[in-house]
Design a protein around this motif. Sequence first.
Motif, PDB file in Angstrom:
ATOM      1  N   SER A  47       0.847  -1.195   0.000  1.00 12.80           N
ATOM      2  CA  SER A  47       0.000   0.000   0.000  1.00 12.80           C
ATOM      3  C   SER A  47       0.877   1.237   0.000  1.00 12.80           C
ATOM      4  N   ILE A  48       0.271   2.329  -0.374  1.00 10.35           N
ATOM      5  CA  ILE A  48       1.030   3.581  -0.433  1.00 10.35           C
ATOM      6  C   ILE A  48       1.617   3.906   0.931  1.00 10.35           C
ATOM      7  N   LYS A  49       0.829   3.709   1.954  1.00 14.91           N
ATOM      8  CA  LYS A  49       1.263   4.047   3.303  1.00 14.91           C
ATOM      9  C   LYS A  49       2.483   3.221   3.703  1.00 14.91           C
ATOM     10  N   ASN A  50       2.410   1.895   3.425  1.00 14.51           N
ATOM     11  CA  ASN A  50       3.530   1.037   3.789  1.00 14.51           C
ATOM     12  C   ASN A  50       4.795   1.389   3.013  1.00 14.51           C
ATOM     13  N   ALA A  55      -1.748  15.882  -1.850  1.00 13.26           N
ATOM     14  CA  ALA A  55      -2.502  16.932  -2.536  1.00 13.26           C
ATOM     15  C   ALA A  55      -3.324  16.371  -3.688  1.00 13.26           C
ATOM     16  N   GLY A  56      -3.416  15.052  -3.766  1.00 14.38           N
ATOM     17  CA  GLY A  56      -4.039  14.465  -4.951  1.00 14.38           C
ATOM     18  C   GLY A  56      -5.253  13.619  -4.641  1.00 14.38           C
ATOM     19  N   ASP A  57      -5.484  12.662  -5.550  1.00 19.68           N
ATOM     20  CA  ASP A  57      -6.744  11.926  -5.504  1.00 19.68           C
ATOM     21  C   ASP A  57      -6.665  10.585  -4.808  1.00 19.68           C
ATOM     22  N   PHE A  58      -5.467  10.190  -4.358  1.00 17.99           N
ATOM     23  CA  PHE A  58      -5.355   8.832  -3.835  1.00 17.99           C
ATOM     24  C   PHE A  58      -5.198   8.818  -2.329  1.00 17.99           C
ATOM     25  N   CYS A  59      -5.816   7.804  -1.701  1.00 13.91           N
ATOM     26  CA  CYS A  59      -5.708   7.679  -0.263  1.00 13.91           C
ATOM     27  C   CYS A  59      -4.507   6.832   0.081  1.00 13.91           C
ATOM     28  N   SER A  60      -4.047   6.911   1.282  1.00 16.47           N
ATOM     29  CA  SER A  60      -2.805   6.238   1.650  1.00 16.47           C
ATOM     30  C   SER A  60      -2.986   4.730   1.741  1.00 16.47           C
ATOM     31  N   ASP A  61      -4.213   4.271   1.746  1.00 15.36           N
ATOM     32  CA  ASP A  61      -4.411   2.822   1.765  1.00 15.36           C
ATOM     33  C   ASP A  61      -4.479   2.232   0.360  1.00 15.36           C
ATOM     34  N   CYS A  62      -4.538   3.094  -0.638  1.00 14.97           N
ATOM     35  CA  CYS A  62      -4.594   2.602  -2.011  1.00 14.97           C
ATOM     36  C   CYS A  62      -3.339   1.820  -2.343  1.00 14.97           C
TER      37      CYS A  62
END
Lengths: 227, 645
Positions: B186-189, B226-233
């Motif tokens: 995920s993005i967050k990881n 600042a964009g359209d994606f969440c950190s869990d994506c």
Amino acid sequence: MIFNFFKNKTSKEYPEFWKNYISLFEEKQKYKIPISQADFVIIDVESTGLDFKKDKILSIGGVKIKNNQIDVSNTFEIYLEQDEFNPDAALVHGILKKSNSEKISEQDGIIKFLKFIKNDIIVGHSIYFDISIINETIKRNGGNKLLNKSIDTINLYKRIKGEDYKIDSSVSLDTLSEEFKITKSDRHNAAGDAIITAILFMKLISKLKKRGVTDLESLLKNKRTLF
Amino acid sequence: MSNTIPHRIYDFLKEHPPFSFISKEELLKISQKIIIIYSENNDVIFQQGEKPPSYFYVVREGAVKLFNEFKDEKILIDVCDEGDIFGIRPLISADQPYTLTAIVSEEALIYKIPAELFLEIMKVNKNVENYFTSSFTGGIRNPYSKYSKQKVFLDSQISINDNFNFSEIQTIPISSKPITCSIETSIKNAALIMKENKVGSIVIVDENQKPIGIITDRDLRNKVVAGDFCSDCKIENIMSSPVITSDSNATVADLQILMIKNNIHHICITEDGTINSRMIGMISEHDILVLHGNNPSVFIREIKRAQNSNQLNLIRISTEQLLKKYLQQEISITYITRIITEINNAINIKAIELTISELSKTGNDLPNVKWCWLALGSQGREEQLLRSDQDNALVFEDAEKSEYEKNKNYFLQLAKGVNDILKDCGFDYCPANVMASNPKWCLSLGEWNNQFENWIYTPGNKEVMYSTIFFDFQPIYGNFELSEKMADNIYQTLNNQESFLSFLAKNALENPPPLSFFRDFMVENNGEHKNEFDIKARAMMPLVDGARVLTLSARLEGINSTIKRFNKLAEIEPENKELFEQLADAYEIIIRFRTMQGLKHNNSGRYFSPDELNKMQRLMLRNCFRPIKELQQILTIRFNLKMFR
């Protein structure tokens, strides 16, 4: 011939080196040859002063010219041990009495010198002084006057400039080097001046050649009497 | 026993190559064996066809002319003056006769140097050997020493150093272990892994460690925070793919260019340099910056950020510092021109963008047609190093008459704005007004094609001159298809009118190179002397023009730089390979020299007085002139130019 004059003396009176030297003149010298075939030895002497009777030779440099060529492997440069020392002359020549140049005794120097010059035509700038002081030195060491023919580059210069042209008879080698565009060097010593004189000599005989002076005899003919 | 005289000779010789490469002890030994000769005007030192003696010659004073005698003709090949070597036949092949005749042209003192002694030295002294085998030509052609040509124009004393190196051609040390994650992350990881490892990027790899994509701090900032994606994506959503890769043999220069071209800051190093092999490392722009401070990609980035011509000008001035540094580091001209061209092009692009946005502020919007900004002349050939005059043009799509007027009007305004900005950046207006703001050079595709056809079918002096400027066009901004169509049209027209090339070739012969420099003068073929040497007209233009006409003749499309043109010609004409390679080298030497002169005197470097040059520089330049002469002979024969005379 001068040669005969010497022959009348008993050879015993002269040291070996001198006998060897004068033997080179036994055969009649040839002068009716092209200048290019003649052997020239160009010399320069540095001394303690300008009185050839009193002053002593510090150094002699010499180069040989045949056919407008100088062979560097056959050039001459010696420094002599002398007790007399004239600080004024040392300033000019840069030869300090205790310099690093290897020095040899006056007699050894004269022996080497005579072996080097053989019976070549001696050429020099203000050669009268050089030959006079050499003669004194040889005499002091048991020999006599030099037998070689000699040419003074100042006289050759005068011949080129013409009789009307007033020339200071003490025109210096430096002045002529400038006029003939000869590169000088900061090494102002006997060997250095000898090679400059040699180049000057080659340039002068090239100019004389254009005036028809092509053989040795005519080169020597106009020579002013030195002795 | 005798030392003064050999020392004097030594003092002279040590200043002149190749003697300058010889140790004092050995050179003194040679100096003791020399014979000095004095020669008068017109003395023949040796005669063509004569068997050489066991020595060669050095001019100490005066001058010696070398002639090639052919039937009754005596062709002047060279003039040797102080410090020049001649008659080196005994060093090359002692049993071959002299190929030239040497005659004294100015009362000379010449040193005869025993060949035997010298050959001993050549055997062990590589620099001396190189000098003879590579940079000295005694009537035979020789390739230049690749090694010395870059050294020779440096201001510092010529020093020969076997282990010279510079960072740009070093391969970069890949020390950092790449930080990677799988596509399932995920993005967050991914962000956490980056934080943990204190890195600004992470590479997404597959199960075989092949790189699939890359995420940088910037992606997180722009696309997540600042964009359209969440950190869990899934990381897949924001990664850039495919990644730009290179192999571990890439040099710093290669990597820099890759970054500039792709506008990226990270490059993946993989086993075979493609995305289809295992990833072994990561190079960031930062790594390169650490390696050497002043960096061209920094300039490019600065240019992209610039808001006005003032800022652009400052960057271009800094570029000149970079250029100086590169020249001093003896970096290859090919690399330097690539970098400087990228920077110049970026400035052009920025100037265009600034003007477009300026125009739109007044309601003057970019028309909805294809158009393209073209660089001409040296910029078009990608060999503009110093800020010379600007040469540019513009092409736009054909349209109905009313539309055409409107479009042309807009593009002229655009061009005027761009020309002004470039002027502010130190690129002077073209004195001949070859600029896109000139209505004559801001044309539709159809008009350009007509223009080119006119030049090709009716080649007068003016038409040929324009062709030499315009045919080196290069698209800079906009729709590159248009410029390709222009090129296609030129080649098609040439197929119908091959004789045009003869006119171009004839033009390339207008300025024959000099034979040599002689003291403060140039030795011209016709014996005319000048005080200043015009390196552009006398050396560069013959090369540029020659390369162009031969490339056009061989239909080598898309190769614009003179050096590349010659290298390509060397490839396709094996029988002239050696000459073309020499010409490429010659151009490199000359462009380097001119640039150094320009930087030194803060001008175009075009004119200089030959007495500014040291012996080695003269020799290098003189060696450049010879292949140029041969090039002109080839042109004369190939394009049947004898008829034109």
